[in-house]
Enzyme design. Structure first.
Site, PDB file in Angstrom:
ATOM      1  CE  LYS A  43      -7.503 -15.750   0.654  1.00  0.00           C
ATOM      2  NZ  LYS A  43      -8.887 -15.531   0.182  1.00  0.00           N
ATOM      3  NE  ARG A  44      -0.962  -5.946   0.207  1.00  0.00           N
ATOM      4  CZ  ARG A  44      -0.850  -4.718  -0.265  1.00  0.00           C
ATOM      5  NH1 ARG A  44      -1.659  -3.772   0.172  1.00  0.00           N
ATOM      6  NH2 ARG A  44       0.063  -4.419  -1.172  1.00  0.00           N
TER       7      ARG A  44
END
Length: 491
Positions: free
Chosen positions: A255-256
């Site tokens: 997700k980063r």
């Protein structure tokens, strides 16, 4: 040999790009080989299981057009296809492993195991993990423990000598010393639930899986699975460990890096055709040049030989580019049918749209079509046509190397140029503006930026002259005057 492959997700989270890439590769390999694609639900992790994840699995595959030949709703004679419905099968085969001496019941308590871990850590022991304490219990001792009602797990007996090799289509032969495999892992938990390793091997064998296509992160479990196959006397399937999907920094996609769940991409305005095409190229290539493949193309052309070993870099910009290309491949009516619900959901037009709103949208459609990278871009591109009042960020209106006072002068010129706009053709207005820019010795961009912000409320919009024609002279003048007043009040 008739190819049979499977996608066997655990419904513990939303379907993400890496998992769906695995599903897509399995699906295309099956179709291109004239084989079967099986959907199996591995739902034995009851603590993390949730119905939303299961529904997301079905929704994602259906949206992508990935249909399964066999699965929970399509019995091909190898079911059940949901692991929680197969517990009797796992218990039966676990008993066979115990009878053959390949597995044993372990009565060690969690307290003992924790003490063992602490002791190994304290002593920096080379021997990590379970110490096979219960592997040599006599039948009498086992019977006594059972009579006392002591809970137990079943552990698989890993050979302490020798090596184990698995064959991989991409990686070749992968060999590991048996002593380096996790020492006597649990295959059946105390609650009767199988662990992933046991259920996976039994299910693959009983469902006739010929090829296992999965991510390279599963390579360490390969030797254990091969040992389980040998213990049962079964032939292992052919493995094909797919390259990892990583971000541009080389780390595993997460997700980063941005969106990873297909649901997020779907809501973000991506088309299934673009997702399918792009993720099929994450670790696979037909040749050195071709980039565009329809689902039907891949169902014919996909093969294992052209899968790469190297990690596949997920490029969000590249996917966005693909998406824009696929948007422009759609015919007008199909694309309009995709865009109208987005405008309705955003509250920009009514539900159902009025005839006037339809006319405005149809007028805007030709000039926004070429600028769409995501279907959701439509809201920002046409919003200015459907609202009476705008709010402006005056800083957006100020061109580089210019202040607000200079911007005011640009807007005054814009007002002059708008006079009679509706009476002129598009070509005449373009000539009119360019002539004024040349005569006044100003830059076209310095004029158009504040005009664009005044008229649309944003720095990005469809072509300015066409946008002004759609909006109309009176509304455009009113908006320019509104931004002028705001700038004057600010200085």
């Amino acid at each position: 040999m008739s190819v049979r492959v499977r996608y066997a997700p655990s419904p513990t989270g939303l379907q993400h790009i890496g998992g769906v890439r695995t599903a897509v590769f399995n699906y295309f390999f099956a179709k291109a080989s004239g084989g079967k694609f099986i959907l199996r639900i591995e739902d034995t992790d009851r603590e993390r299981y949730n119905d939303e994840s299961l529904q997301d699995l079905y929704d994602t595959l259906n949206w992508l057009g990935i249909s399964w030949d066999e699965g929970p709703d399509r019995d091909g004679g190898f079911g059940p296809y949901v692991q929680s419905e197969r517990f009797d099968i796992y218990r039966k085969y676990t008993e066979k492993l115990i009878e053959s001496g390949h597995a044993y019941k372990c009565f060690c308590t969690e307290e003992r195991l924790e003490e063992l871990r602490e002791e190994q850590k304290k002593n920096k022991s080379k021997e990590q993990g379970y110490d096979r304490h219960c592997s040599s219990l006599s039948e009498k001792a086992v019977a006594a423990n059972l009579a006392e009602g002591k809970p137990y797990v079943v552990r698989f007996r890993i050979p302490v000598e020798g090596k184990t090799t698995l064959r991989d289509v991409i990686m070749g032969e992968i060999t590991r010393k048996n002593k380096d495999v996790s020492p006597d892992p649990i295959i059946l938990k105390s609650d009767g639930f199988p662990t992933y390793h046991l259920a996976n091997v039994i299910d693959d064998h009983m469902m006739g899986i010929t090829h296992v296509l999965r991510a390279q992160e599963w390579i360490p479990t390969g030797p254990l699975h091969v040992l389980l196959y040998k213990a049962f006397g079964w032939e292992p399937p052919l493995y094909c460990h797919l390259p990892l999907v990583v971000g541009k920094d080389g780390s595993k996609l997460s997700k980063r890096h941005g969106s990873t769940s297909v649901r997020e991409f779907r809501r973000g305005g991506y088309l299934p055709e673009a997702i399918i095409n792009y993720i099929s190229l994450l670790g696979w290539s037909f040749d050195d040049s071709r980039e565009f493949f329809s689902k039907e193309d891949l169902e014919k052309l996909f093969n294992l030989e052209k899968i790469n070993k190297a990690p596949a870099v997920f490029d969000y910009k590249k996917l966005e580019w693909f998406n824009g290309q696929y948007i422009r491949m759609k015919d007008h009516d199909e694309l309009k049918a995709l865009l109208m619900p987005i405008l309705i959901d955003a509250g920009i037009i009514g539900n159902p749209p009025s005839e006037e709103e339809k006319v405005v949208f149809n007028g805007a459609f030709p000039i926004i079509r070429e600028r769409l990278k995501l279907t959701t871009d439509v809201t920002d591109l046409v919003r200015f046509l459907f609202v009476d009042e705008l709010t402006w960020n005056s800083d957006d209106a100020v061109p580089k190397k210019m202040d607000k006072a200079g911007t005011i002068e640009m807007l005054k010129i814009a007002l002059e140029l708008l006079e009679g706009f509706d009476r002129r053709s598009e070509e005449e207005n373009e000539v009119h503006i360019n002539k004024a820019v040349e005569e006044k010795g100003i830059k076209l961009g310095d004029l158009m930026q504040p005009l664009r912000v005044a008229v649309t409320g944003t720095k990005m919009s469809p072509p300015m002259i066409q946008s002004l024609a759609l909006l109309g002279e009176d509304r455009a003048v009113k908006r320019v005057e509104g931004l002028l007043a705001q700038l004057k009040s600010e200085i």
